[in-house]
Design a protein around this motif. Sequence first.
Motif, short mmCIF file in Angstrom:
data_model
loop_
_atom_site.label_atom_id
_atom_site.label_comp_id
_atom_site.label_asym_id
_atom_site.label_seq_id
_atom_site.Cartn_x
_atom_site.Cartn_y
_atom_site.Cartn_z
N TRP A 110 10.80 -5.88 -2.07
CA TRP A 110 9.66 -5.74 -2.98
C TRP A 110 10.01 -6.06 -4.44
O TRP A 110 9.26 -6.77 -5.10
CB TRP A 110 9.07 -4.34 -2.84
CG TRP A 110 7.94 -4.04 -3.79
CD1 TRP A 110 7.89 -3.03 -4.70
CD2 TRP A 110 6.69 -4.73 -3.90
NE1 TRP A 110 6.70 -3.05 -5.39
CE2 TRP A 110 5.95 -4.09 -4.92
CE3 TRP A 110 6.14 -5.84 -3.26
CZ2 TRP A 110 4.68 -4.51 -5.30
CZ3 TRP A 110 4.86 -6.26 -3.65
CH2 TRP A 110 4.15 -5.61 -4.65
N PRO A 111 11.13 -5.59 -4.98
CA PRO A 111 11.44 -5.94 -6.38
C PRO A 111 11.60 -7.44 -6.60
O PRO A 111 11.34 -7.94 -7.70
CB PRO A 111 12.76 -5.20 -6.65
CG PRO A 111 12.77 -4.08 -5.67
CD PRO A 111 12.12 -4.62 -4.44
N MET A 112 12.03 -8.17 -5.57
CA MET A 112 12.18 -9.62 -5.70
C MET A 112 10.83 -10.33 -5.73
O MET A 112 10.74 -11.48 -6.15
CB MET A 112 13.00 -10.17 -4.52
CG MET A 112 14.39 -9.58 -4.38
SD MET A 112 15.46 -9.98 -5.80
CE MET A 112 15.45 -8.39 -6.66
N ASP A 188 -1.53 -1.18 -12.90
CA ASP A 188 -1.55 0.22 -12.47
C ASP A 188 -0.29 0.50 -11.66
O ASP A 188 -0.30 0.55 -10.43
CB ASP A 188 -2.81 0.49 -11.64
CG ASP A 188 -2.91 1.93 -11.17
OD1 ASP A 188 -2.11 2.77 -11.65
OD2 ASP A 188 -3.77 2.22 -10.33
N ALA A 189 0.82 0.68 -12.36
CA ALA A 189 2.11 0.85 -11.69
C ALA A 189 2.12 2.08 -10.79
O ALA A 189 2.65 2.04 -9.67
CB ALA A 189 3.22 0.94 -12.73
N ALA A 190 1.52 3.18 -11.26
CA ALA A 190 1.53 4.42 -10.47
C ALA A 190 0.73 4.25 -9.19
O ALA A 190 1.16 4.68 -8.11
CB ALA A 190 0.98 5.57 -11.30
N GLY A 191 -0.43 3.64 -9.29
CA GLY A 191 -1.27 3.45 -8.11
C GLY A 191 -0.62 2.52 -7.09
O GLY A 191 -0.66 2.78 -5.88
N ILE A 192 -0.01 1.46 -7.57
CA ILE A 192 0.65 0.52 -6.67
C ILE A 192 1.85 1.18 -6.01
O ILE A 192 2.10 0.99 -4.81
CB ILE A 192 1.05 -0.75 -7.44
CG1 ILE A 192 -0.20 -1.49 -7.89
CG2 ILE A 192 1.93 -1.66 -6.59
CD1 ILE A 192 0.05 -2.58 -8.91
N ALA A 193 2.61 1.96 -6.78
CA ALA A 193 3.76 2.65 -6.21
C ALA A 193 3.33 3.62 -5.11
O ALA A 193 3.97 3.72 -4.05
CB ALA A 193 4.52 3.40 -7.30
N ALA A 194 2.21 4.30 -5.33
CA ALA A 194 1.70 5.23 -4.31
C ALA A 194 1.28 4.46 -3.05
O ALA A 194 1.58 4.87 -1.93
CB ALA A 194 0.53 6.02 -4.87
N GLY A 195 0.59 3.36 -3.26
CA GLY A 195 0.17 2.55 -2.12
C GLY A 195 1.35 1.97 -1.37
O GLY A 195 1.33 1.89 -0.13
N PHE A 196 2.37 1.56 -2.10
CA PHE A 196 3.55 1.00 -1.46
C PHE A 196 4.25 2.05 -0.60
O PHE A 196 4.70 1.74 0.51
CB PHE A 196 4.52 0.47 -2.52
CG PHE A 196 5.74 -0.19 -1.94
CD1 PHE A 196 5.67 -1.48 -1.44
CD2 PHE A 196 6.95 0.48 -1.87
CE1 PHE A 196 6.78 -2.10 -0.88
CE2 PHE A 196 8.07 -0.12 -1.33
CZ PHE A 196 7.99 -1.42 -0.83
N GLU A 197 4.33 3.28 -1.08
CA GLU A 197 4.95 4.33 -0.27
C GLU A 197 4.14 4.59 1.01
O GLU A 197 4.72 4.89 2.06
CB GLU A 197 5.07 5.62 -1.09
CG GLU A 197 6.12 5.53 -2.20
CD GLU A 197 7.48 5.10 -1.70
OE1 GLU A 197 7.92 5.63 -0.65
OE2 GLU A 197 8.11 4.24 -2.34
N ALA A 198 2.82 4.45 0.92
CA ALA A 198 1.99 4.61 2.12
C ALA A 198 2.29 3.49 3.12
O ALA A 198 2.33 3.72 4.34
CB ALA A 198 0.51 4.61 1.74
#
Length: 211
Positions: A110-112, A188-198
Amino acid sequence: MNTSTDDCPPGRAGYRRSAGSPRGEARRRDLLDRVTDDLAANGLVDFSLRRAARAAGTTHKVLLYHFEGVDDLLKQAVLELRDRRTVNAMAAATAGPAGRALADRVRAMWPMLSGDDPGLRLLDQAIGLAMYDSDRYGWLGREASQLYLPSLVSLCPADWSDQRKFEVAEMVLGVLRGFLVEWRTSRDAAGIAAGFEALIRALEREEAAGE
């Protein structure tokens, strides 16, 4: 973006006398690398044959000797950037011990895919262009899928059926592509991070179901 060929001699699109010649292909490769670097740094806006020629340190006539016009040059440069992105992402995903979980591989890649490197931003802009004018630029989205899907399929557990690998790879591609568009538009870094964890949890459940 201006991809007009008004500054090109009529009938020259598709000329490419260099095709098949080792020396010509080497020259074409060098020109493409220079244009690709410029596109990564400066984006799609106002891309034209003359701008590409300046970036490559040549003339538009020389570019037409090697490429089938401005649209072909843009296509080849975008594909080159995608190749670079895929190589980096797959290197991250496949690093480490064999048998790593699919969720861990997706987390590593993902970071790439989501960094602020100009070339990454341009590839995400290209998807927007495909949505804006699908008749002319729809290939940007289609060929992205053709490039990424086999890579994602290869990350799935070897004992899964081909159909299951394809379904999960499609899910991962669609979700990550959505996150990339969301990142470029909303930040929206926080929202995307939450979605990615899901997504990661969904992949963990999917893999656990196959054990």
